[in-house]
Design a protein around this motif. Structure first.
Motif, PDB file in Angstrom:
ATOM      1  N   GLY A  40     -12.914  -2.574  11.194  1.00 14.00           N
ATOM      2  CA  GLY A  40     -14.171  -1.854  11.392  1.00 14.00           C
ATOM      3  C   GLY A  40     -15.384  -2.560  10.833  1.00 14.00           C
TER       4      GLY A  40
ATOM      5  N   PRO B 283     -14.886  -8.830   0.690  1.00 18.30           N
ATOM      6  CA  PRO B 283     -14.925  -7.362   0.611  1.00 18.30           C
ATOM      7  C   PRO B 283     -14.231  -6.705   1.797  1.00 18.30           C
ATOM      8  CG  PRO B 283     -17.060  -8.199   1.294  1.00 18.30           C
ATOM      9  CD  PRO B 283     -16.224  -9.391   0.954  1.00 18.30           C
TER      10      PRO B 283
ATOM     11  N   TRP C 220       0.795  -1.225   0.000  1.00 16.29           N
ATOM     12  CA  TRP C 220       0.000   0.000   0.000  1.00 16.29           C
ATOM     13  C   TRP C 220       0.829   1.278   0.000  1.00 16.29           C
ATOM     14  CZ3 TRP C 220      -4.768  -0.172  -1.474  1.00 16.29           C
ATOM     15  CH2 TRP C 220      -5.580  -1.262  -1.173  1.00 16.29           C
TER      16      TRP C 220
ATOM     17  N   CYS D  29     -10.551  -6.320   7.876  1.00 14.42           N
ATOM     18  CA  CYS D  29     -11.081  -5.013   8.294  1.00 14.42           C
ATOM     19  C   CYS D  29     -11.407  -4.978   9.789  1.00 14.42           C
ATOM     20  CB  CYS D  29     -12.328  -4.708   7.474  1.00 14.42           C
ATOM     21  SG  CYS D  29     -13.091  -3.157   7.954  1.00 14.42           S
TER      22      CYS D  29
ATOM     23  N   HIS E 248      -4.953  -8.684   8.420  1.00 12.90           N
ATOM     24  CA  HIS E 248      -5.394  -7.314   8.113  1.00 12.90           C
ATOM     25  C   HIS E 248      -6.895  -7.214   7.855  1.00 12.90           C
ATOM     26  CE1 HIS E 248      -1.518  -5.239   7.975  1.00 12.90           C
ATOM     27  NE2 HIS E 248      -1.036  -6.388   7.522  1.00 12.90           N
TER      28      HIS E 248
ATOM     29  N   PHE F 273     -15.597   9.024  16.333  1.00 14.20           N
ATOM     30  CA  PHE F 273     -14.159   8.732  16.358  1.00 14.20           C
ATOM     31  C   PHE F 273     -13.365   9.878  16.990  1.00 14.20           C
ATOM     32  CE2 PHE F 273     -15.145   6.034  12.437  1.00 14.20           C
ATOM     33  CZ  PHE F 273     -15.440   4.943  13.234  1.00 14.20           C
TER      34      PHE F 273
ATOM     35  N   PHE G 226     -13.376  -1.413  19.238  1.00 14.10           N
ATOM     36  CA  PHE G 226     -14.281  -1.966  18.230  1.00 14.10           C
ATOM     37  C   PHE G 226     -15.088  -3.141  18.789  1.00 14.10           C
ATOM     38  CE2 PHE G 226     -11.117   0.404  15.929  1.00 14.10           C
ATOM     39  CZ  PHE G 226     -11.893   1.084  15.000  1.00 14.10           C
TER      40      PHE G 226
ATOM     41  N   MET H   5      -3.177  -0.477   8.406  1.00 11.35           N
ATOM     42  CA  MET H   5      -3.054  -1.327   7.215  1.00 11.35           C
ATOM     43  C   MET H   5      -1.653  -1.244   6.604  1.00 11.35           C
ATOM     44  SD  MET H   5      -5.852  -1.157   4.182  1.00 11.35           S
ATOM     45  CE  MET H   5      -5.100   0.055   3.115  1.00 11.35           C
TER      46      MET H   5
ATOM     47  N   ARG I 179      -2.669  -3.366  16.483  1.00 16.41           N
ATOM     48  CA  ARG I 179      -4.058  -3.802  16.260  1.00 16.41           C
ATOM     49  C   ARG I 179      -4.680  -4.228  17.593  1.00 16.41           C
ATOM     50  NH1 ARG I 179      -7.345  -6.074  11.497  1.00 16.41           N
ATOM     51  NH2 ARG I 179      -8.842  -7.378  12.554  1.00 16.41           N
TER      52      ARG I 179
ATOM     53  N   ARG J 221      -0.454  -6.033  -2.237  1.00 20.19           N
ATOM     54  CA  ARG J 221       0.610  -6.559  -1.386  1.00 20.19           C
ATOM     55  C   ARG J 221       1.905  -6.577  -2.195  1.00 20.19           C
ATOM     56  NH1 ARG J 221      -2.866  -6.085   1.891  1.00 20.19           N
ATOM     57  NH2 ARG J 221      -3.650  -7.627   3.387  1.00 20.19           N
TER      58      ARG J 221
ATOM     59  N   THR K 262     -15.822   3.892   2.442  1.00 20.34           N
ATOM     60  CA  THR K 262     -16.245   2.501   2.241  1.00 20.34           C
ATOM     61  C   THR K 262     -17.716   2.319   2.629  1.00 20.34           C
ATOM     62  OG1 THR K 262     -15.306   2.120   4.422  1.00 20.34           O
ATOM     63  CG2 THR K 262     -13.996   1.394   2.537  1.00 20.34           C
TER      64      THR K 262
ATOM     65  N   HIS L 184       2.449  -4.612  13.583  1.00 24.93           N
ATOM     66  CA  HIS L 184       1.038  -4.550  13.206  1.00 24.93           C
ATOM     67  C   HIS L 184       0.175  -5.244  14.254  1.00 24.93           C
ATOM     68  CE1 HIS L 184      -2.501  -6.576  11.355  1.00 24.93           C
ATOM     69  NE2 HIS L 184      -2.764  -5.326  11.038  1.00 24.93           N
TER      70      HIS L 184
HETATM   71  C1  HEM Z   1     -18.327  -1.532   4.050  1.00 27.54           C
HETATM   72  C2  HEM Z   1     -17.360  -0.938   4.695  1.00 27.54           C
HETATM   73  C3  HEM Z   1     -15.919  -1.361   4.684  1.00 27.54           C
HETATM   74  C4  HEM Z   1     -15.230  -2.129   3.772  1.00 27.54           C
HETATM   75  C5  HEM Z   1     -15.759  -2.780   2.504  1.00 27.54           C
HETATM   76  C6  HEM Z   1     -13.868  -2.228   4.248  1.00 27.54           C
HETATM   77  C7  HEM Z   1     -12.866  -2.929   3.622  1.00 27.54           C
HETATM   78  C8  HEM Z   1     -11.619  -3.154   4.164  1.00 27.54           C
HETATM   79  C9  HEM Z   1     -10.613  -4.012   3.593  1.00 27.54           C
HETATM   80  C10 HEM Z   1     -10.747  -4.777   2.278  1.00 27.54           C
HETATM   81  C11 HEM Z   1      -9.546  -3.998   4.416  1.00 27.54           C
HETATM   82  C12 HEM Z   1      -8.278  -4.834   4.281  1.00 27.54           C
HETATM   83  C13 HEM Z   1      -7.282  -4.247   3.327  1.00 27.54           C
HETATM   84  C14 HEM Z   1      -6.045  -5.110   3.210  1.00 27.54           C
HETATM   85  O1  HEM Z   1      -6.040  -6.270   3.610  1.00 27.54           O
HETATM   86  O2  HEM Z   1      -5.060  -4.603   2.677  1.00 27.54           O
HETATM   87  C15 HEM Z   1      -9.843  -3.104   5.510  1.00 27.54           C
HETATM   88  C16 HEM Z   1      -8.979  -2.817   6.546  1.00 27.54           C
HETATM   89  C17 HEM Z   1      -9.285  -1.936   7.560  1.00 27.54           C
HETATM   90  N1  HEM Z   1     -10.478  -1.309   7.778  1.00 27.54           N
HETATM   91 FE1  HEM Z   1     -12.144  -1.488   6.686  1.00 27.54          FE
HETATM   92  N2  HEM Z   1     -13.761  -1.521   5.420  1.00 27.54           N
HETATM   93  C18 HEM Z   1     -14.987  -0.986   5.717  1.00 27.54           C
HETATM   94  C19 HEM Z   1     -15.308  -0.209   6.801  1.00 27.54           C
HETATM   95  C20 HEM Z   1     -14.439   0.141   7.807  1.00 27.54           C
HETATM   96  C21 HEM Z   1     -14.792   0.950   8.948  1.00 27.54           C
HETATM   97  C22 HEM Z   1     -16.178   1.492   9.226  1.00 27.54           C
HETATM   98  C23 HEM Z   1     -13.658   1.094   9.683  1.00 27.54           C
HETATM   99  C24 HEM Z   1     -13.455   1.819  10.990  1.00 27.54           C
HETATM  100  C25 HEM Z   1     -14.394   2.074  11.819  1.00 27.54           C
HETATM  101  C26 HEM Z   1     -12.597   0.362   9.020  1.00 27.54           C
HETATM  102  C27 HEM Z   1     -11.316   0.260   9.487  1.00 27.54           C
HETATM  103  C28 HEM Z   1     -10.349  -0.537   8.912  1.00 27.54           C
HETATM  104  C29 HEM Z   1      -9.018  -0.685   9.450  1.00 27.54           C
HETATM  105  C30 HEM Z   1      -8.465  -0.007  10.706  1.00 27.54           C
HETATM  106  C31 HEM Z   1      -8.341  -1.554   8.595  1.00 27.54           C
HETATM  107  C32 HEM Z   1      -6.897  -2.021   8.706  1.00 27.54           C
HETATM  108  C33 HEM Z   1      -6.871  -3.339   9.463  1.00 27.54           C
HETATM  109  C34 HEM Z   1      -5.480  -3.910   9.599  1.00 27.54           C
HETATM  110  O3  HEM Z   1      -4.627  -3.648   8.755  1.00 27.54           O
HETATM  111  O4  HEM Z   1      -5.259  -4.635  10.572  1.00 27.54           O
HETATM  112  N3  HEM Z   1     -13.114  -0.192   7.887  1.00 27.54           N
HETATM  113  N4  HEM Z   1     -11.126  -2.625   5.335  1.00 27.54           N
END
Ligand code: HEM
Length: 452
Positions: A402, A392, A91, A400, A398, A169, A122, A104, A115, A332, A268, A111
């Protein structure tokens, strides 16, 4: 670290010769297939798989890359049991300057530790508190939309999710502060889509970098007060970490995490709710089902347990995310040599996986182009045919953070919206989707809410 001619950060990549054994096309690494991908990622993936199979070489985002187009490959990369891949290195070239050290963009023990520190914010108790804070703002927005006649839904829901994020937040209450933060935030997010990434005045990218600096200052100035207060917002919770003897977060870590979470959260969820509203406009029979569930709860400010009962809403959300995952591609970079589907992937190769493709593959989904939320019901459970065909929210370390918050927010908006209103689209309306970098309607999705 070097920069490409348009300002993209470049990490160590791979030579053309080291990818010669992988089928694919020889585009010049500068723009490569970026424009084809951006124009229509679904078609791009389909054509690429049909021509070259599940593993192919190509080039976009200014680098030679390997495209992986199967559910097994999603699992190989996301579950990453052999620690072959770096999320940071995937990324960083794209969003690393705007969202440095976001969760991320971290790997390994660092990480995992960060986390773990963020996880309590959460959990269910925290989410229930966020919901109580969100309900009044959502109710006011829905009331206002109802009195509007025909209006463009996307900008409205984007405005609402940003305001909700600034509240739950960041704990901001003064409207002037919310407006300033939201303006900065929109500039930062717009900069992530900038093709030209040079710090030159007048370009979106430079505006985004300046907004990031302002936002950093704004948050840093409020840390001391948040440490002493009793706030239930994420910012306050992060500031108080360590006061009970555990590990604290440093000021710069708090700022980096908050800015990243704001970005991860709002575009998102905005995209997901917009896709749902469009689908419900096209499928009134599903609107009626969701409305029945909303009425069974019977109040406009549901609590956490009420929302747990909205099972069909979750199926519609999952189906919306299957057809139009807000993030069409996950990036990646290999940190060591590895192999998938019989192809050697050399260390330093940037790889792309595409939920938008595996989520429409006929081998996993019955009639995959059809909007059919029942496929997620326990009786059919098509998403269980392969644990990584539906991704999704990503998967593995990693996954999500959230996702439960996202689900909660979606239900908290849809329940009062459908309780008393019917979503209507123009006759013969066809949504002009922009599918990358984040799924959204180019026309803002005009709708009308009539009494149900
Ligand atoms: C429909 C809504 C959402 C979708 C489709 C989505 C999708 C994703 C995806 C695909 C990743 C992983 C990316 C990767 O592996 O490189 C991710 C990571 C993450 N998302 Fe979401 N997300 C959504 C909503 C949210 C919300 C509402 C929050 C916070 C409140 C959030 C916080 C995060 C965080 C902090 C990560 C990083 C996790 C890590 O690296 O350990 N996301 N999200």
């Amino acid at each position: 670290m070097a920069a490409s001619p348009l300002g993209y950060v470049r990490l160590r990549g791979v030579s053309a010769a080291s990818l010669k054994h992988i089928p694919g096309s020889d585009f010049p690494p500068l723009i490569g297939q970026s424009l084809q991908f951006l124009a229509d990622p679904i078609e791009y993936c389909r054509r690429t798989e049909a021509r070259f199979g599940p593993v192919s070489r190509g080039s976009f985002l200014f680098e030679r890359r390997v495209n992986l187009l199967s559910a097994d490959a999603n699992e190989f990369v996301l579950a990453d049991r052999a620690h072959n891949f770096s999320a940071y290195r995937g990324w960083h070239p794209v969003i690393g300057q705007l969202f440095p050290r976001g969760l991320m963009l971290r790997d390994g023990d660092d990480h995992r530790d960060q986390r773990r520190l963020m996880q309590p914010a959460f959990r269910k108790e925290a989410l229930a508190q966020y919901l109580a804070r969100m309900n009044p703002r959502i109710a006011a927005a829905v009331r206002e939309w109802r009195g509007r006649g025909r209006f463009r839904f996307y900008p409205e829901i984007k405005h609402l999710t940003l305001a909700l994020a600034a509240d739950v937040f960041l704990g901001l209450e003064l409207q002037a502060e919310v407006d300033q933060v939201n303006r900065d935030f929109v500039d930062i997010v717009e900069a992530t889509a900038a093709i030209v990434r040079l710090p030159v005045l007048g370009f979106n990218y430079a505006r985004g970098i300046r907004a990031r600096r302002r936002l950093e200052r704004f948050l840093r100035e409020r840390i001391a007060l948040r440490r002493k207060g009793q706030g239930t917002d994420l910012f306050s919770q992060m500031c108080r970490l360590g006061t009970d003897g555990g590990d604290p977060l440093r000021d710069d870590e708090i700022v980096d995490h908050l800015i990243f979470v704001m970005m991860a959260a709002h575009d998102t969820t905005t995209s997901a709710i917009t896709t749902m509203v469009h689908a419900l406009g096209k499928h009134p029979e599903w609107q009626d089902r969701l409305r029945q569930d909303a009425r069974a709860i019977g109040k406009t400010a549901p609590d956490f347990d009420d929302l747990e009962r909205l099972e069909s809403t979750v199926w519609v959300l999952r189906e919306a995310l299957r057809l139009y995952p807000p993030l069409t591609v996950i990036l990646r970079r290999a940190v060591k040599d590895c192999e998938i589907h019989g192809f050697h992937i050399p260390a330093h190769t940037p790889v792309n996986i595409f939920p938008v493709h595996t989520q429409r593959q006929a081998q996993w989904w019955t009639d995959p182009e059809r909007f059919d939320p029942d496929r997620f019901s326990p009786a059919r459970a098509e998403h269980k045919r392969h644990p990584f065909a539906w991704a999704p929210f990503g998967g593995g370390a990693h996954m999500c953070l959230g996702l439960h918050f996202a689900e909660l927010q979606v239900k908290a908006v849809m329940q009062p919206l459908l309780l008393a209103s019917r979503i209507k689209l123009d006759d013969d309306y066809r949504i002009p989707y922009q599918l990358a970098p984040i799924v959204k309607p180019r026309d803002g999705l005009p709708i009308q809410l009539s009494p149900a």
